[in-house]
Design an enzyme around this catalytic site. Sequence first.
Site, PDB file in Angstrom:
ATOM      1  N   LYS A 145      40.307  43.977  50.472  1.00  0.00           N
ATOM      2  CA  LYS A 145      39.321  44.566  50.060  1.00  0.00           C
ATOM      3  C   LYS A 145      37.934  42.964  50.369  1.00  0.00           C
ATOM      4  O   LYS A 145      38.841  41.910  50.592  1.00  0.00           O
ATOM      5  CB  LYS A 145      39.044  44.406  48.559  1.00  0.00           C
ATOM      6  N   ASP A 204      45.018  46.767  47.420  1.00  0.00           N
ATOM      7  CA  ASP A 204      44.151  46.351  45.663  1.00  0.00           C
ATOM      8  C   ASP A 204      45.332  45.065  45.087  1.00  0.00           C
ATOM      9  O   ASP A 204      45.920  45.963  44.708  1.00  0.00           O
ATOM     10  CB  ASP A 204      43.451  47.032  45.859  1.00  0.00           C
ATOM     11  N   HIS A 205      45.243  44.257  44.945  1.00  0.00           N
ATOM     12  CA  HIS A 205      45.862  42.990  44.051  1.00  0.00           C
ATOM     13  C   HIS A 205      46.795  43.355  42.881  1.00  0.00           C
ATOM     14  O   HIS A 205      47.621  43.586  42.137  1.00  0.00           O
ATOM     15  CB  HIS A 205      46.381  42.171  44.156  1.00  0.00           C
ATOM     16  N   LYS A 225      50.009  44.438  40.661  1.00  0.00           N
ATOM     17  CA  LYS A 225      51.137  43.864  38.633  1.00  0.00           C
ATOM     18  C   LYS A 225      51.406  44.623  38.012  1.00  0.00           C
ATOM     19  O   LYS A 225      51.229  46.131  38.163  1.00  0.00           O
ATOM     20  CB  LYS A 225      49.361  43.060  38.539  1.00  0.00           C
ATOM     21  N   GLU A 263      36.959  36.345  33.301  1.00  0.00           N
ATOM     22  CA  GLU A 263      37.331  34.992  33.697  1.00  0.00           C
ATOM     23  C   GLU A 263      36.562  34.234  33.387  1.00  0.00           C
ATOM     24  O   GLU A 263      36.210  33.782  32.671  1.00  0.00           O
ATOM     25  CB  GLU A 263      37.333  34.903  35.272  1.00  0.00           C
ATOM     26  N   HIS A 283      39.159  47.090  41.101  1.00  0.00           N
ATOM     27  CA  HIS A 283      40.348  46.238  40.915  1.00  0.00           C
ATOM     28  C   HIS A 283      40.255  47.271  39.636  1.00  0.00           C
ATOM     29  O   HIS A 283      41.059  48.707  38.605  1.00  0.00           O
ATOM     30  CB  HIS A 283      40.553  45.222  40.227  1.00  0.00           C
TER      31      HIS A 283
HETATM   32  C1  BG6 Z   1      40.060  38.978  43.411  1.00  0.00           C
HETATM   33  C2  BG6 Z   1      38.449  38.971  43.576  1.00  0.00           C
HETATM   34  O1  BG6 Z   1      39.853  40.484  43.618  1.00  0.00           O
HETATM   35  O2  BG6 Z   1      40.646  38.952  42.452  1.00  0.00           O
HETATM   36  C3  BG6 Z   1      38.617  36.965  42.423  1.00  0.00           C
HETATM   37  O3  BG6 Z   1      37.937  38.552  44.758  1.00  0.00           O
HETATM   38  C4  BG6 Z   1      39.046  37.587  41.376  1.00  0.00           C
HETATM   39  O4  BG6 Z   1      37.119  37.102  42.514  1.00  0.00           O
HETATM   40  C5  BG6 Z   1      40.314  38.016  41.585  1.00  0.00           C
HETATM   41  O5  BG6 Z   1      38.838  36.150  40.976  1.00  0.00           O
HETATM   42  C6  BG6 Z   1      40.544  38.006  40.221  1.00  0.00           C
HETATM   43  O6  BG6 Z   1      42.906  39.068  40.231  1.00  0.00           O
HETATM   44  P1  BG6 Z   1      43.022  38.421  39.250  1.00  0.00           P
HETATM   45  O7  BG6 Z   1      44.915  38.402  39.410  1.00  0.00           O
HETATM   46  O8  BG6 Z   1      43.377  36.688  39.492  1.00  0.00           O
HETATM   47  O9  BG6 Z   1      42.750  38.719  37.693  1.00  0.00           O
END
Ligand code: BG6
Length: 519
Positions: free
Chosen positions: A182, A211-212, A216, A250, A274
């Site tokens: 992404k 999309d990581h 999860k 965050e 996400h």
């Molecule tokens: C990423 C964003 O895709 O996801 C970042 O580009 C963000 O800005 C991150 O900090 C958050 O991922 P996670 O897994 O820490 O919630």
Amino acid sequence: MSDSRSGAERPSAQNPLREGLRVERAAEACTIVIFGASGDLTKRKLMPGLYSLYQQNLLGGACAIVGASRTKYSHEDFRQEMKEAVAEHGHGGLGDEAQWNTFAESLFYNPTDGRSEPQSFDALAALLEKIDGERGTGGNRLFYLSTPPSLYTPIARDLARVGLNRRGRDKGAGWTRIIVEKPFGHDLESAKQLNVDLLEHFSENQVYRIDHYLGKETVQNINVLRFANGIFEPLWDRRYIDHVQITASENLGVGSRGGYYEGAGALRDMLKNHLLQVLALVAMEPPSSLDAAGVRDEKSKVLRAVRRIPADQVDDYAARGQYAKGSVNGQPVNGYRDETGVDAESNTETYAALKLYVDNWRWADVPFYLRSGKRMPKRVTEVAIQFRRVPHDLFRGQQLESNTLILRLQPDEGITLRFGAKVPGQAVQIRPVSMEFQYGTSFGKRSPEAYERLLLDAMLGDSTLFARGDFVELSWELVTPVIDYWAAHVADFPNYAAGSWGPKVSDDLVEGDDHWRRP
Ligand code: BG6
């Protein structure tokens, strides 16, 4: 995964995804080519993920990993660089040095720059051919594009030019897949163009849009919670659910990514991908099967049903913010405009919230609130399902809270159900209490990292947890009116202090007596 299935049910090499249920098994031998191999993602996530798969014997024994980027590493330099990265970022570090050394023998490097040295792609093709010959990787190739998005199309074109895009599985020639990170495009137009460009050289079933969040464990558990249990689904609709809040807060700022973030902002960076993915999983109908098509069809249907935000009513559906200096965990921190790589008058949002309606039979008039922000008081990602209040108040004078089911996606992964209970004593006094499930204590084992899971899925040819082209375009379509409106109107930024829960305008999005949760 413990395996109590009968022998007859065990997966075979030809049947890794029995009726859509992914079962644990090692990848076929293949070569993984990482473009952008000297970058941050490779060091923090990809290489540690691959090494972890190797340690669990899930990376096919003969697998090879080829780093490809502009930096002029030798194979040895690359191995050394990756060793340091895994020692620093890997779960459990390097572990056994001898094990690392064996793994490192499968690492190779090809300096690659399609623009100034087109022949570097020919050299890459030759290296892959050589690896196939020496290691028996069977022509199976997974290309991972961990580069700036502007390079996706040129890389796809260069791969095709040297014949590395092979669409079909030629007899005995192995498979070819390509993973793109992404953001998929910058807006609807560019996303469509990117899809056209990729599909000019690869087929849709070769393209894996990562999309990581979908990797999860807790996000995957949304399907299990809903469809493997009898008690939730009967309540999962407008009759019982008042609204849903999806939060990804965050406490970090933009760190060293100011340059990228300036052109993105919270809406593109988090909500568009996400959080819309999470929304789709929470709201979708039960799929007829858990295979990629079954799940992805249902998710796309959700986005099709989401009410489009009228261009002249954006403020009723969306709110934005940008952090000013403040303090997080007792430490003073800069405002966004003072971060490296950020314009001193930046109009980029570091907080975004949306109120969405899924206009279908199940969800008519139930608001779905989505929010994400940087520099908030803590790092929390959760889905809170807020149930309706009781229809008749028997306990007059008591402050009854509505029941909430909270899916804690990270950290402290788990699920909480909040309900009212009688405080012991002569009087009837009601207080909210919690029923808790925690991954850590219930299973006592580590969840795989999202990238680890998704890399393995791509090697196994399972695209269930990857975004399909139509989902990506639908999500852009949904956020476009907001992006356009925000771009056309300069915001009164900064409007929330670092370390607070976001701007006041966001509170106004939430209807009636409800309010944003303070997780
Ligand atoms: C990423 C964003 O895709 O996801 C970042 O580009 C963000 O800005 C991150 O900090 C958050 O991922 P996670 O897994 O820490 O919630």
